[in-house]
Scaffold this active site. Structure first.
Site, short mmCIF file in Angstrom:
data_model
loop_
_atom_site.label_atom_id
_atom_site.label_comp_id
_atom_site.label_asym_id
_atom_site.label_seq_id
_atom_site.Cartn_x
_atom_site.Cartn_y
_atom_site.Cartn_z
N SER A 254 -8.06 15.55 9.52
CA SER A 254 -7.06 15.20 10.39
C SER A 254 -5.99 16.51 10.10
CB SER A 254 -6.51 14.09 9.83
OG SER A 254 -5.32 13.74 10.50
N LYS B 135 -8.19 0.39 13.71
CA LYS B 135 -7.31 0.11 14.45
C LYS B 135 -7.13 -1.38 14.80
CE LYS B 135 -6.17 4.55 16.40
NZ LYS B 135 -6.09 5.39 17.91
N ASN C 150 -1.82 1.45 14.94
CA ASN C 150 -1.88 2.74 14.59
C ASN C 150 -1.15 3.28 13.17
OD1 ASN C 150 0.23 3.54 15.86
ND2 ASN C 150 -0.79 5.22 16.74
N GLY D 17 -13.54 4.51 28.60
CA GLY D 17 -13.22 3.96 27.34
C GLY D 17 -12.52 2.63 27.28
N ALA E 163 -7.63 2.95 21.22
CA ALA E 163 -6.73 3.59 21.89
C ALA E 163 -6.62 3.57 23.30
CB ALA E 163 -7.26 5.10 21.49
N GLY F 128 -5.56 16.80 23.80
CA GLY F 128 -5.34 15.61 22.93
C GLY F 128 -4.28 15.79 22.02
#
Ligand code: ATR
Length: 275
Positions: A20, A69, A90, A128, A132, A242
């Site tokens: 991350s 999440k 989140n 998707g 998210a 992103g």
């Protein structure tokens, strides 16, 4: 950086905790503003245990990523309006032992898109229907976009569309041909093309889907240049990386963590250096 008895601990919880960019982004901001906070990785496998650990150890907050999440929601004490609406969190903040969930993904995605395009009246194809995607779909609809959701599992797309509005269309990923060429904006929220996944060389969209030069956004942070965005750049489409959503959702979280106005440029530079 001085750790002392007043230091507030914030942790990253998600399967990508090893890679991350959030440690660099938040710790740079804390240092700049001389705030006594530290952001660290937590290798969590169980949401309930993570929630209990927050209470037991007095951990100030956690940032939540895939696949927790939705999973962590039943273990929290309160959800803000956005998290309730979206059905995913989140970020979780510990307010004197009461765990409060919020969701900044929608705001992050909208701010990232608005750097290159208006949203009102635009036709958006969302690929998707996971955590998210849920936040993004609700936010896009709220900003006046006409949204179609396509997902590998069609029923999940249907459930999300129905939860938002009758005006939201849905289908399965094999209907991309039908929708792509009519879309002003196309957003990938699936992990297809993500570093370390078995689809890292793949893109859900081919060049012929992009001939009309829609805005193309990939919410994948690493690699920055996904196969989808490489295709999009070759076709001369405006692209949204992103990292822009990562930045803006993080800016919003920073306010939640600290109650202080975020040093956006510092966060942006720190994030950029990790990509
Ligand atoms: P996030 O919280 O980041 O949205 P998620 O909730 O795990 O992550 O959602 C992942 C999304 O990517 C889902 O829409 C998933 O589709 P399914 O509902 O069919 O599981 C989609 N997805 C995951 N792997 C995929 C793949 N190899 N091809 C296409 N879609 C995929």
């Amino acid at each position: 950086m001085t750790i002392n008895g007043e230091t507030k601990l914030i942790g990253f919880v998600g399967s990508t905790y090893r890679t991350s960019s959030m440690y660099a982004m938040y710790n740079a901001a804390f240092d700049t503003l001389q705030l006594n906070y530290r952001y660290v990785p937590f290798a969590v496998t169980n949401s309930k245990q993570a929630a209990n650990a927050m209470r037991a150890l007095g951990i100030h907050a956690i940032g939540i990523s895939i696949p927790f999440k939705q999973d962590i929601m039943p273990h929290l004490d309160q959800l803000d309006d956005q998290a309730k609406l979206v059905g995913a969190v989140n970020v979780v903040v510990n307010r004197n032992g009461s765990l409060q969930g919020a969701n900044t993904d929608g705001t992050g995605a909208v701010r990232a898109l608005e750097e290159v395009t208006d949203l009102s009246g635009k036709t958006v194809l969302l690929l998707g229907a996971g955590g998210a995607a849920r936040a993004i779909a609700f936010a896009l609809h709220k900003h006046g976009a006409r949204v179609t959701i396509l997902n590998r599992t069609k029923e999940t797309a249907a459930e999300l569309a129905r939860a938002i509005s009758d005006s939201v269309s849905f289908g399965s990923l094999d209907q991309i041909d039908q929708y792509a060429s009519d879309s002003d904006i196309i957003i990938n929220t699936t992990p297809v093309g993500m570093l370390g996944s078995n689809t890292k060389t793949e893109s859900l969209l081919a060049s012929h889907h992009l001939e009309h030069q829609p805005v193309v956004m990939d919410i994948i942070g690493k690699p920055a240049q996904t196969p989808l965005l490489t295709n999009a750049l070759q076709m001369k489409c405006p692209v949204v990386y992103g990292a822009r959503m990562l930045l803006w959702q993080g800016v919003e979280k920073f306010r939640i963590y600290t109650g202080v106005e975020p040093p956006i440029k510092v966060m942006e530079d720190a994030l950029q250096q990790t990509l």
